[in-house]
Design a protein around this motif. Structure first.
Motif, PDB file in Angstrom:
ATOM      1  N   VAL A   1       0.800  -1.176  -0.019  1.00  0.00           N
ATOM      2  CA  VAL A   1       0.149  -0.185  -0.049  1.00  0.00           C
ATOM      3  C   VAL A   1       0.922   1.348   0.011  1.00  0.00           C
ATOM      4  O   VAL A   1       2.040   1.163   0.321  1.00  0.00           O
ATOM      5  CB  VAL A   1      -0.965   0.009   1.270  1.00  0.00           C
ATOM      6  N   ASP A   2       0.222   2.494  -0.166  1.00  0.00           N
ATOM      7  CA  ASP A   2       0.847   3.686  -0.454  1.00  0.00           C
ATOM      8  C   ASP A   2       1.272   3.841   1.392  1.00  0.00           C
ATOM      9  O   ASP A   2       0.799   3.442   2.187  1.00  0.00           O
ATOM     10  CB  ASP A   2       0.127   4.594  -0.759  1.00  0.00           C
ATOM     11  N   LYS A   3       2.092   4.826   1.356  1.00  0.00           N
ATOM     12  CA  LYS A   3       2.612   5.432   2.896  1.00  0.00           C
ATOM     13  C   LYS A   3       1.240   5.829   3.498  1.00  0.00           C
ATOM     14  O   LYS A   3       0.503   6.531   2.886  1.00  0.00           O
ATOM     15  CB  LYS A   3       3.675   6.284   2.825  1.00  0.00           C
ATOM     16  N   ILE A   4       0.967   5.680   4.516  1.00  0.00           N
ATOM     17  CA  ILE A   4       0.128   6.433   5.687  1.00  0.00           C
ATOM     18  C   ILE A   4       0.696   7.605   6.413  1.00  0.00           C
ATOM     19  O   ILE A   4       1.810   7.107   7.095  1.00  0.00           O
ATOM     20  CB  ILE A   4      -0.859   5.346   6.480  1.00  0.00           C
ATOM     21  N   SER A   5      -0.263   8.481   6.667  1.00  0.00           N
ATOM     22  CA  SER A   5       0.076   9.418   7.483  1.00  0.00           C
ATOM     23  C   SER A   5      -0.754   9.792   8.693  1.00  0.00           C
ATOM     24  O   SER A   5      -0.635  10.657   9.414  1.00  0.00           O
ATOM     25  CB  SER A   5       0.568  10.654   6.803  1.00  0.00           C
ATOM     26  N   SER A   6      -1.983   9.085   8.608  1.00  0.00           N
ATOM     27  CA  SER A   6      -3.007   9.301   9.518  1.00  0.00           C
ATOM     28  C   SER A   6      -3.606   8.156  10.064  1.00  0.00           C
ATOM     29  O   SER A   6      -3.623   7.212   9.286  1.00  0.00           O
ATOM     30  CB  SER A   6      -3.959  10.518   9.108  1.00  0.00           C
ATOM     31  N   SER A   7      -4.750   7.973  11.126  1.00  0.00           N
ATOM     32  CA  SER A   7      -5.300   6.815  11.476  1.00  0.00           C
ATOM     33  C   SER A   7      -6.441   6.675  10.364  1.00  0.00           C
ATOM     34  O   SER A   7      -6.865   5.764   9.943  1.00  0.00           O
ATOM     35  CB  SER A   7      -6.001   7.228  12.558  1.00  0.00           C
ATOM     36  N   THR A   8      -7.120   7.888   9.889  1.00  0.00           N
ATOM     37  CA  THR A   8      -8.063   7.803   8.766  1.00  0.00           C
ATOM     38  C   THR A   8      -7.406   6.900   7.644  1.00  0.00           C
ATOM     39  O   THR A   8      -8.012   5.922   6.914  1.00  0.00           O
ATOM     40  CB  THR A   8      -8.584   9.242   8.275  1.00  0.00           C
ATOM     41  N   GLU A   9      -6.090   7.387   7.316  1.00  0.00           N
ATOM     42  CA  GLU A   9      -5.562   6.721   6.000  1.00  0.00           C
ATOM     43  C   GLU A   9      -5.455   5.251   6.493  1.00  0.00           C
ATOM     44  O   GLU A   9      -5.496   4.268   5.459  1.00  0.00           O
ATOM     45  CB  GLU A   9      -4.220   7.248   5.608  1.00  0.00           C
ATOM     46  N   MET A  10      -4.996   4.954   7.717  1.00  0.00           N
ATOM     47  CA  MET A  10      -4.747   3.654   8.079  1.00  0.00           C
ATOM     48  C   MET A  10      -5.899   2.551   7.929  1.00  0.00           C
ATOM     49  O   MET A  10      -5.889   1.503   7.279  1.00  0.00           O
ATOM     50  CB  MET A  10      -4.222   3.613   9.630  1.00  0.00           C
ATOM     51  N   VAL A  11      -6.969   3.091   8.321  1.00  0.00           N
ATOM     52  CA  VAL A  11      -7.956   2.353   8.282  1.00  0.00           C
ATOM     53  C   VAL A  11      -8.792   2.368   7.052  1.00  0.00           C
ATOM     54  O   VAL A  11      -9.040   1.098   6.358  1.00  0.00           O
ATOM     55  CB  VAL A  11      -9.305   3.102   9.218  1.00  0.00           C
ATOM     56  N   ASP A  12      -8.738   3.328   6.201  1.00  0.00           N
ATOM     57  CA  ASP A  12      -9.136   3.264   4.690  1.00  0.00           C
ATOM     58  C   ASP A  12      -8.415   2.211   4.085  1.00  0.00           C
ATOM     59  O   ASP A  12      -8.786   1.237   3.162  1.00  0.00           O
ATOM     60  CB  ASP A  12      -8.851   4.800   4.144  1.00  0.00           C
TER      61      ASP A  12
END
Length: 481
Positions: free
Chosen positions: A423-434
């Motif tokens: 996956v692409d890099k995540i920078s927030s909890s929202t992106e993590m869950v998404d």
């Protein structure tokens, strides 16, 4: 781009590539039949063959949008006797026979042994085993240029037959000149795991690892009884263990091999390292379309012990039924994993908990999955270590390993019960869950209404910081957070 269905099993299948499955068509058949990891055996085949096989496997990855692991297996310091004038000789029990430094062709009294380190290390009374232990000799006397033996079990000895020395710790170059060339090829081909043969001690392992770039995972093949004396240290300092029962079975008593296997599996579970059980698992399927009942039980026993993978050697590399062997192994694994006692057995299998935040989160994820009735655990990891910690618990849910690194994804295809994706890099909890929910849904792992546990580290992207656990629900909307 095609997308194949999930394997619907936890244990993985390793298949050795060889003459029986060299073409793109045949390798694809093995992959579709259930192979997760392909093994390149550098003891056989030339570099051109291995290059072609890697190209085919990587092409299959793209075609089916599924990461595939490649294991490069180095030959190691294999000992062989010299040649005979008559090609082969018959040795009789109780006769004398000499291994020496004379390069002349041998006869029924002597043969050239081109390994000076054996002459230095071996002692009177120790055993030498030829031709996979079919011919057995005991040292009667020795000198710097000759080892005089008495034959304790007679049989045929012929040109370049393999020699095992079970009672001696030899001062060896673990990476031979041939291995260095093969290792260079493996690195250039960017395989995922490097397997080291005939490791005797932790020192051997650490010496060999200095020659291998850190981005590659190192698998230790346990083939020497002496390695069992340091198995916990060897396991801790490796990335994985292969229970290589071929040479190990030659050098130790047959009744000891199952005990050694269980000990190695336990050590791997303790340290959270992948474990492969290999050699003669479905041996009769080299020539027969079905295995013996004993072979089926052998595969089942390894799966019941909770191993990460079981391996096909000659069955897939040189047999007449490579695809059928993979399909049979797949069936046996699935049948075992349907047994009601399977998970309860391996979840309590010699686990010593390591007190870290990653271990705490992994343990919590297993507990929460049961309480909250979650169908899946998704773990974000930059190195793969957090994925291994969760898989080590052997949870009764689907595991998804998510990483930004393609190499880490391929390497952890070997890990028990884990589906890997990038996956692409995540920078927030929202992106993590998404990200986690999108992968679970697009890969058809979960459906609308299912619940998923997600673990990651905050700050995001920092290695070794797994400290966050979230529960999410899969919904029908395009926005899944």
């Amino acid at each position: 781009m095609n997308q194949i269905k999930l394997r619907n099993r936890k244990a993985k299948i390793v298949a050795t590539l060889g003459p029986a499955c060299e073409t793109e068509k045949n390798i694809e058949k093995l992959f579709l039949a259930g192979v997760d990891v392909f093994r390149l055996n550098f003891s056989h085949g030339d570099h051109k063959d291995h290059i072609n096989k890697v190209k085919i496997v990587r092409k299959l990855e793209k075609k089916y949008n599924r990461y595939i692991c490649i294991l490069g297996d180095l030959q190691g310091p294999k000992f062989r006797v010299g040649k005979f004038t008559n090609i082969k000789e018959q040795l009789k029990t109780n006769q004398e026979f000499t291994f020496d430094q004379d390069k002349k062709d041998g006869n029924n009294k002597r043969v050239y042994l081109p390994h000076k380190e054996i002459f230095k290390s071996i002692s009177i009374g120790q055993r030498l085993l030829v031709n996979d232990g079919k011919v057995r000799l005991k040292v009667k006397s020795k000198s710097p240029k000759a080892i005089k033996c008495v034959v304790t079990a007679g049989g045929e000895i012929s040109n370049n037959k393999g020699l095992n020395i079970p009672d001696t710790k030899l001062d060896l170059k673990i990476i031979t000149p041939k291995d260095k060339k093969d290792l260079e090829l493996a690195i250039n081909l960017d395989v995922d795991w490097i397997a080291l043969s005939f490791i005797q001690t932790t020192k051997d392992l650490l010496t060999a690892k200095k020659l291998i770039p850190s981005k590659f995972k190192v698998m230790v093949k346990v083939e020497k009884p002496s390695a069992m004396d340091e198995i916990e240290s060897i396991t801790e300092n490796s990335d994985g263990i292969m229970v290589a029962r071929g040479d190990l079975g030659v050098e130790t008593n047959p009744e000891d091999v199952p005990i050694h296997q269980r000990t190695m599996v336990a050590a791997c579970r303790k340290f959270g390292k992948p474990c492969i059980v290999a050699t003669q698992m479905l041996e009769s399927m080299i020539d027969s379309p079905t295995p013996t009942r004993a072979e089926a039980s052998d595969v089942a026993t390894a799966v019941f012990q909770g191993v990460d993978a079981v391996m096909l050697s000659a069955e897939s590399a040189a047999g007449n039924y490579p695809k059928e062997a993979v399909e049979m192994m797949d069936k046996i694994i699935k049948r075992v994993e349907c047994d009601p006692k399977y998970l309860s057995n391996i979840q309590n299998y010699n686990l010593d908990h390591i007190k870290t935040s990653t271990e705490a989160i992994a343990t919590a994820a297993l507990e929460v999955a049961g309480i909250a009735e979650c169908q899946c655990i998704a773990t974000f990891s930059g190195t793969g270590r957090s994925i291994l910690r969760v898989a080590r618990m052997r949870p009764d849910v689907t595991l998804i390993g998510l990483t930004t690194n393609k190499k880490v994804a391929r390497q952890n295809v070997l890990t028990w019960g884990t589906f890997m994706d990038v996956v692409d890099k995540i920078s927030s909890s929202t992106e993590m869950v998404d990200r986690a929910c999108r992968v679970a849904k697009s890969r058809k792992i979960l459906k609308n209404g299912d619940k998923i546990i997600i673990t990651a580290g905050v700050p995001f992207g920092k290695v070794g910081t797994t400290n966050t656990l979230r529960i999410a629900k899969i919904i029908a909307d395009s926005k899944l957070t």
